[in-house]
Enzyme design. Sequence first.
Site, PDB file in Angstrom:
ATOM      1  N   GLU A   1       0.801  -1.220   0.000  1.00 39.54           N
ATOM      2  CA  GLU A   1       0.000   0.000   0.000  1.00 39.54           C
ATOM      3  C   GLU A   1       0.837   1.274   0.000  1.00 39.54           C
ATOM      4  O   GLU A   1       0.420   2.278  -0.574  1.00 39.54           O
ATOM      5  CB  GLU A   1      -0.941   0.011   1.220  1.00 39.54           C
TER       6      GLU A   1
ATOM      7  N   SER B   1     -58.423  -2.942  18.334  1.00 33.73           N
ATOM      8  CA  SER B   1     -59.198  -2.008  19.150  1.00 33.73           C
ATOM      9  C   SER B   1     -58.356  -1.204  20.127  1.00 33.73           C
ATOM     10  O   SER B   1     -58.889  -0.319  20.808  1.00 33.73           O
ATOM     11  CB  SER B   1     -60.285  -2.766  19.916  1.00 33.73           C
TER      12      SER B   1
END
EC number: 2.4.99.28
Length: 830
Positions: free
Chosen positions: A111, A417
């Site tokens: 890298e 409900s």
Amino acid sequence: MTERKREHKDRKQKKNSPKNQSKVTKFLKWFFIGILLLGITAVTVVGIYVLSIIRSSPELDVQAIQSLNQPSILYDDQGNFMDNVITREQRYVVKSEEIPDNLKKAFVAIEDERFYEHKGIDIKRIFGVIASNIKGKLSGSNTVQGASTITQQLIKNAVLTNEVSYERKIKEMYLALELEKHLSKDEILTTYLNTIPMGGYQYGVSAAAQRFFSKNVSDLNLVECAYLGGLTQAPTSYDGLSEANKENPSRYLNRTKSVLFKMHELGYISSEQYNDAINEIDTNGIKFTPNNKLSKTNFEWFTRPAITQVKQDLMNKYKYTQEEVDKLIANGGLKIYTSMDRNLQNNVQKVLDDPNNYKAITNNPNEKNEDGVYKLQASATIIDYKTGHVKALVGGRGEQPAMSHNRAYYDLKSIGSATKPLTVYGPAIDLGLGGAGSVVNDSPLSNKELSSTGYKDQPKNEYNSYRGPLTFREAIKISSNLAAIKVANEVGVSNSIAYGEKLGLVYGPHSRGISTTALGQFQNDPNNPDGGNTYTLASAFGVFGNNGVKTNAKLYTKVLDSHGNVILDTSTPEETKIFSPQASYIVYDMLKDQVESGSAKPAKFGNIPVAGKTGTTTGDKDYLFAGLTPYYSAAIWIGYDKPREMRTSSGTVTSPIFGKIMGLAHKDLQYKEVEQPSGISKIAVCMDSGLKPTSLCTQDPRGSRVYYDWFINGSAPTQYCNYHTNLHVNAPDTNDNNNSGANEGNKQQETKPEEVKPNENNNNKPNEQNPNNKPDNTPANGNNNTNNNGGGNVTPPQNQTENNTNNGVITPPQAGNNQNQNGQNNNITQ
């Protein structure tokens, strides 16, 4: 010819004359000056541009970058350790000494080979890459090489984003130079190796070591180090676990060999090590031992919603992007103090796990799937509704894998409900349409009502009959669907939805009708989920004990950054007024009836007042109970992830569980009540008409029809009852056998009744005064239209075609069962 030569010579001499040479010189001089000025201008402009970008760069916080090596931690409500933050992004922070030297060298070699020489940017590499890219363009290649150093990559991962632009690159280079002034090379490399993306959800070399080799990073061999070093350039392309690379491993094998070659070239490994590693790859390839198991937190159900909430609040307050907040949460060293009561959380989980709590469900409630997870699931939430702090949240029943679906927080379902207090009776009372004693007729819908509500045919009650005139209190207690539809129709769908949305319910485009607002039937399209969950309902029901104010539910109390600064704080709750204090108290008082004497009696525990409402969705596929005490609000859900019928009732299953978990939450708490606000009064009402009673209302053959219930001052009925009427009848002479048709002159005389003088301290409710006063189901021949009388009160019909008389007192007709039952939506909810 001679003439032409002479002319040519003259022209040449004229061209080379000092005068012409002077013009050329001047032109060249000004040309080069122009080029120079243009160059200087360009350099100046570029310099100003670069300087402006540098000035706009974020401030370099070295500690923040290093804190990426610190896991964020969650604590309970007592400040004790709960969990390290584990997100779907797997990242395990390791110290420098735990990282093998070969792994560090592998990354540096492939890298950033001059990592230990440059000061943050590699000038030689930059010019080399520029030349290489230009050469590639000229040759027709689209390959573009990068020139980022390890320091630059760390800056990109920790501070900036993955945006591809010159601005981001300039900022990256500047910040890399600055970072090198503050951290050593080893500190930079260690932080980089802990944060580098390694494919999938893996970040950092430790997570990658676990995923590919099921090893601690310190145990990696040379070949494994080389493989991980080469992976980061293109994690997907070099992923040895992908199906494509399993079939053709040459890509990642060659990449690994390239890393080994570079390590050898730079002198990081000997020739013998290099040759042995290459031979191993050629002979055996790379041996992977995959580990895809996600880590599980100690308090999985509570932790992940808390993290979700913290992320959202950070983005809202600080305008972080999703990528930025993910990085900060995953490894930003945050301290997240949750509101979780550890003992309560554990005990609620035990209650939901207990198979004995589901015996009423007859179709194999303890069946498990192939992963050993109960098919019948449950969830629960308990909230301190004054502060909004969630004390317990359980998203599933039984042992489940990490990242399992959290049914308490992320799920949305129909609520049945349980919606009635929230979007029907609460709004009706709040809008001044009635009070607890207002009457609505539990009877089939008239043609006009069918049209206005959108029903093509008659909806039904769960109890499959009609109960006639009901007070609001009784209607919500027995969960009358017809009554709820009629009251919701008076409120208006848009008003009901406005209340519901403020309470946290979600209404999709196909869930904006009266069947949703009155009965809680949400469409719940998989592509557009709507409805609510226990987290939503527990928060919503808290308003009835909090003067009508909804306090935003929070799973955390504060968040500290890695320096100890408070960056989020919920000590001052966010509040939204939903109902008036008077309306909320009246609904609270009404909801106590279902627990005291209705279908939810098992929800009661000790001497603490409990109010609540059951909910059942179509086909008994979901059971819910939501309620509150003067201390906490809570909600329970029971059902299947793949819905199926449960063959019992909501009150039978959910209310006992509610009672058990709330009993645990109230351990050692003393009795107290929700404070009654001013501005409400108990008013005498006729339970048949919902109007002001007269003396005749007390003379009904069934017993007195007068009772007292709560109304907001100014909303009580002003008209007198016209159901009960005193008649004087001239009876025929029983001794005259021939006068059967001779009494045409006899007239019925109606006298005006006296107003009843009620005892205003009477606290009787309909069920307390005379339990036998409930109307029967005798069919009526009269008009069943519902009329709105007296301050918006919903009252039963007033003009009857057939009256039952007894002792001169006319009593109202009872509800009929003779209506068309071919309804558009006959789904039953309770």
